[in-house]
Design an enzyme around this catalytic site. Structure first.
Site, short mmCIF file in Angstrom:
data_model
loop_
_atom_site.label_atom_id
_atom_site.label_comp_id
_atom_site.label_asym_id
_atom_site.label_seq_id
_atom_site.Cartn_x
_atom_site.Cartn_y
_atom_site.Cartn_z
N TYR A 1 48.98 36.36 34.50
CA TYR A 1 49.20 36.25 35.94
C TYR A 1 50.37 35.32 36.23
O TYR A 1 50.21 34.23 36.79
CB TYR A 1 47.92 35.80 36.63
CG TYR A 1 46.86 36.88 36.63
CD1 TYR A 1 46.81 37.82 37.64
CD2 TYR A 1 45.95 36.98 35.58
CE1 TYR A 1 45.86 38.83 37.64
CE2 TYR A 1 45.00 37.99 35.55
CZ TYR A 1 44.97 38.91 36.59
OH TYR A 1 44.03 39.92 36.57
N GLU B 1 46.67 43.50 32.95
CA GLU B 1 46.42 42.85 34.23
C GLU B 1 47.62 42.01 34.65
O GLU B 1 48.17 41.25 33.84
CB GLU B 1 45.17 41.96 34.17
CG GLU B 1 43.86 42.70 33.99
CD GLU B 1 42.65 41.78 34.03
OE1 GLU B 1 42.78 40.65 34.58
OE2 GLU B 1 41.59 42.17 33.51
N ASP C 1 34.60 37.14 36.63
CA ASP C 1 35.02 37.00 38.02
C ASP C 1 34.67 38.23 38.85
O ASP C 1 35.53 38.86 39.46
CB ASP C 1 36.53 36.73 38.08
CG ASP C 1 37.00 36.37 39.48
OD1 ASP C 1 36.22 35.76 40.23
OD2 ASP C 1 38.14 36.74 39.83
N GLU D 1 39.18 39.68 27.87
CA GLU D 1 39.42 38.24 27.87
C GLU D 1 38.37 37.47 27.07
O GLU D 1 37.78 36.49 27.57
CB GLU D 1 39.52 37.71 29.30
CG GLU D 1 40.70 38.30 30.06
CD GLU D 1 40.96 37.63 31.40
OE1 GLU D 1 40.20 36.71 31.77
OE2 GLU D 1 41.93 38.02 32.08
#
Length: 685
Positions: free
Chosen positions: A532, A568, A224, A479
């Site tokens: 998240y 994160e 991303d 990730e």
């Protein structure tokens, strides 16, 4: 189609390398690295990197910058190797008949022009000319060094192949003494290929689509952030003596007797002809403190390694853990050779390396620096800015470190690739701790060739950054698809290899798999996870953060018994968008989301094994074009032009509060504004 493209690319590169000229270089001594055995029987271990010392001027070395305006020509997207077939490297690019663009170096080329170069897939060609002084000929060696070209590069000097490199964000160099026209003009040509495939680090895929202008290649990737390309960092021309110090390895510790201890090793390099008839005399090693005073010294005869004992050392401390953070010594190496005159010696080479003295230890409970348990507070980041893309910019670098210190952070992760060597030097000087990550983001489709490239990316990263006191851990991936069955043996092999070259740092990774399904975490020293809450899951529900986060962190701990970091968390926020009550994408929602994470972090901190909280992200950054990204990823605490969002002031209060609680640091006078004589507490509300 992808497999054919990749096979042709590597075949072409192999042919060019076989045809490349040789300078007849030899090595007096080379690094010796032992490697363990692996499950992947067909995997070829990386050849250990050699040299690549950061170019520094000295009494024996000269450094010249080749930064500035270069010329650029793009290949047809449908024919990326047209320039190779037509030998564009043999003459000036002006003779190709193609449009010539003025292109700054360092910079990504994507956002410089106003046309479709931004989304170009394939190769571009850079070119510039330079002069090599006549005095350099025969008396010393001339090196060409690229600090980073993304993604792969072929380099020619005066039409002759000089070097090649794959994997962006990492340096490469070549001795070009035998290719130069000394006393005259020289031409450097670089073919840069931005295509990613299943076996590159990072991965991607290229496919063709039918457009109004015919069939064109499209680069896809799962990470991303935008796939910026070009000559991203500085290009240097530098000299060394014919016989010179080619590599250095340094480690340090504080002894129980209160002494500083520095272990060093150096490698000597020279062409066979230059080495013949030269007798090495000794190496003078001096450690000078910040005031230039000699703190320790040693003279070595016939050996190129040793130990310096430093009385009353100034330890290297992180920012806000000590009143004088980032203390660096100057470690000087001077190589002497014998002359024909009786008992006379001449300095052959000189090199200086900044070093910090500190202890780094870890166990299953914590990570300790100088015996003090660390609690890391900081960011994931990107090298990303308007116009310049991922290009090195000193003004931007200085601004970023000022903001990092303003907000009270003590660490960041180089997500998701190695950052510039200049940024590593800044971190050393300012006492900012670094989780140093290789370019392996979203690794998938596990196979031996990918593993080879993954190992190579880590080997090159560790070789480059092993002497930096700011580096406290290596991150082997971000990730990865570590829940897939093929990940088990892949990551076992990768981590076993990396542990053998880790130079006293723990291994970690940023994982987004579930604890029960992850095949990577068991091999690491520190488990990092990305999650998240209230953004990608339970969107808008900030009342579903504390319990979910604390439960997951405890599950990671229970499953693997290692220190835990959240690498994160966060949510996209449009600068200037406000909503009361809070709504997703508003600045109020970002503040609320952070505040609930803080509650969870404080609960976890009481259990000691939770050792860090990293916001995603330091600043907004550019991504590929998607309908879920408005101009890029907006999870930054700062905007892309480095101005604070509302949450930056809240995060600043938290980070300094943690620093005061843990290390009794003095709070900045401007941390809070005067409101009234009566301060209303949360309990009173």
């Amino acid at each position: 189609m992808l497999g054919v493209c990749q096979t042709f690319t590597w075949l072409l590169y192999s042919i060019l390398l076989l045809l490349s000229s040789s300078n007849g270089e030899g090595f007096v001594e080379q690094p010796d690295v032992e490697h363990p055995q692996f499950e992947y029987e067909s995997v070829r271990l990386p050849t250990p990197s050699r040299g690549l010392l950061y170019p520094r001027e000295s009494a024996t070395r000269e450094v010249r910058s080749l930064n500035g305006m270069w010329r650029l020509v793009r290949s047809e997207a449908s024919d990326p190797f047209q320039g190779v077939r037509e030998k564009w490297y043999a003459n000036s690019l002006r003779l190709t008949g193609r449009d010539i663009l003025a292109m700054p170096v360092p910079a990504s080329y994507n956002d410089i022009t106003t046309d479709d170069l931004r989304d170009h897939v394939g190769t571009v060609w850079y070119e510039r000319t330079f002069f090599a002084p006549r005095l350099w000929e025969g008396t010393q060696r001339t090196w060409l060094r690229f600090d980073s070209v993304h993604y792969s590069a072929l380099v020619w000097i005066n039409g002759r192949n000089a070097t090649h490199h794959t994997i962006g964000h990492l340096p490469f160099e070549a001795d070009i003494s035998g290719l130069l026209n000394f006393g005259g003009e020289n031409r450097i040509t670089v073919m840069c290929d931005n295509r990613l495939g299943n076996r590159t680090i990072p991965q991607g895929s290229v496919y063709k689509v039918k457009t109004d202008n015919g069939s064109l290649p499209i680069q896809s990737y799962s990470f991303d952030f935008f796939n910026y390309a070009g000559i991203h960092r500085s290009v240097h021309l530098y000299t060394t003596p014919l016989l010179h110090i080619s590599d250095l390895q340094v480690s340090s510790q504080l002894t129980s007797e209160g002494m500083g201890r520095i272990e060093y090793r150096l490698w000597i390099d020279g062409s066979q002809d230059s080495y013949m008839g030269i007798r090495l005399s000794n190496v003078l090693v001096q450690l000078r403190d910040r005031d230039g005073q000699v703190a320790a010294q040693q003279i070595n005869k016939g050996i190129y390694h040793g130990t310096l004992l430093v009385p009353n050392p100034h330890p290297w401390w992180p920012y806000l853990m000590h009143p004088d953070p980032g203390y660096l010594y100057d470690l000087q190496f001077e190589l002497f050779v014998e002359t024909n005159e009786e008992e006379a010696e001449v300095m052959q080479d000189s090199y200086r390396l900044p070093v910090g003295i500190r202890n780094l230890n870890w166990n299953n409970e914590s990570l300790l620096l100088n015996g003090v348990p660390l609690y890391l507070r900081g960011f994931g980041r990107h090298e990303d800015a308007d116009i310049r893309g991922k290009g090195l910019d000193y003004a931007l670098l200085a601004r970023d470190f000022n903001l990092i210190k303003w907000i009270g952070a003590n660490a960041y992760r180089t997500s998701h690739y190695p950052y510039s060597e200049e940024s590593m030097q800044f971190a050393d000087e300012h006492g900012i701790m670094i989780i140093d990550e290789c370019p392996a983001v979203n690794i998938d489709i596990f196979e031996p060739e990918l593993l080879e490239n993954h190992m190579s990316s880590l080997e090159q990263l560790i070789h480059r950054d092993r002497n930096h006191p700011s580096v406290i851990a290596w991150s082997v991936a971000n990730e990865p698809r570590s829940f897939k069955p093929g990940a088990l043996k892949y990551f076992e092999s990768l981590v076993n290899y990396t542990r053998g070259i880790a130079h006293g740092r723990p291994l970690t990774a940023a994982i987004n798999a579930n604890p029960s399904a992850c095949h990577l975490a068991q091999f690491l020293d520190i488990v990092g996870f990305n999650r998240y809450n209230s953004w990608y899951q339970n969107t808008g529900r900030t009342d579903m953060i504390v319990n979910l986060l604390t439960d997951e962190a405890q599950k990671w701990r229970k499953t693997f018994g290692k220190p835990i970091i959240q690498f994160e968390y966060g949510g996209d926020t449009m600068e200037g968008m406000h909503s009361l009550p809070a709504f997703v994408w508003s600045e109020e929602y970002q503040v609320e989301l952070f505040s609930h994470h803080f509650i969870a972090f404080d609960k976890l901190r009481t259990q000691k094994w939770f050792i860090g909280e990293f916001v995603w992200n330091f600043a907004d950054f550019r991504t590929a074009q998607t309908i879920t990204r408005v101009g890029g990823n907006k999870k930054g605490v700062f905007t892309r032009n480095r101005q604070p969002k509302e949450v930056a002031f809240i995060l600043r209060r938290r980070y300094f509060a943690l620093a005061q609680e843990l290390h009794q640091c003095q709070l900045p006078e401007d941390l809070t504004l005067y409101i009234s004589k009566k301060v209303i507490t949360h309990q009173e509300l």
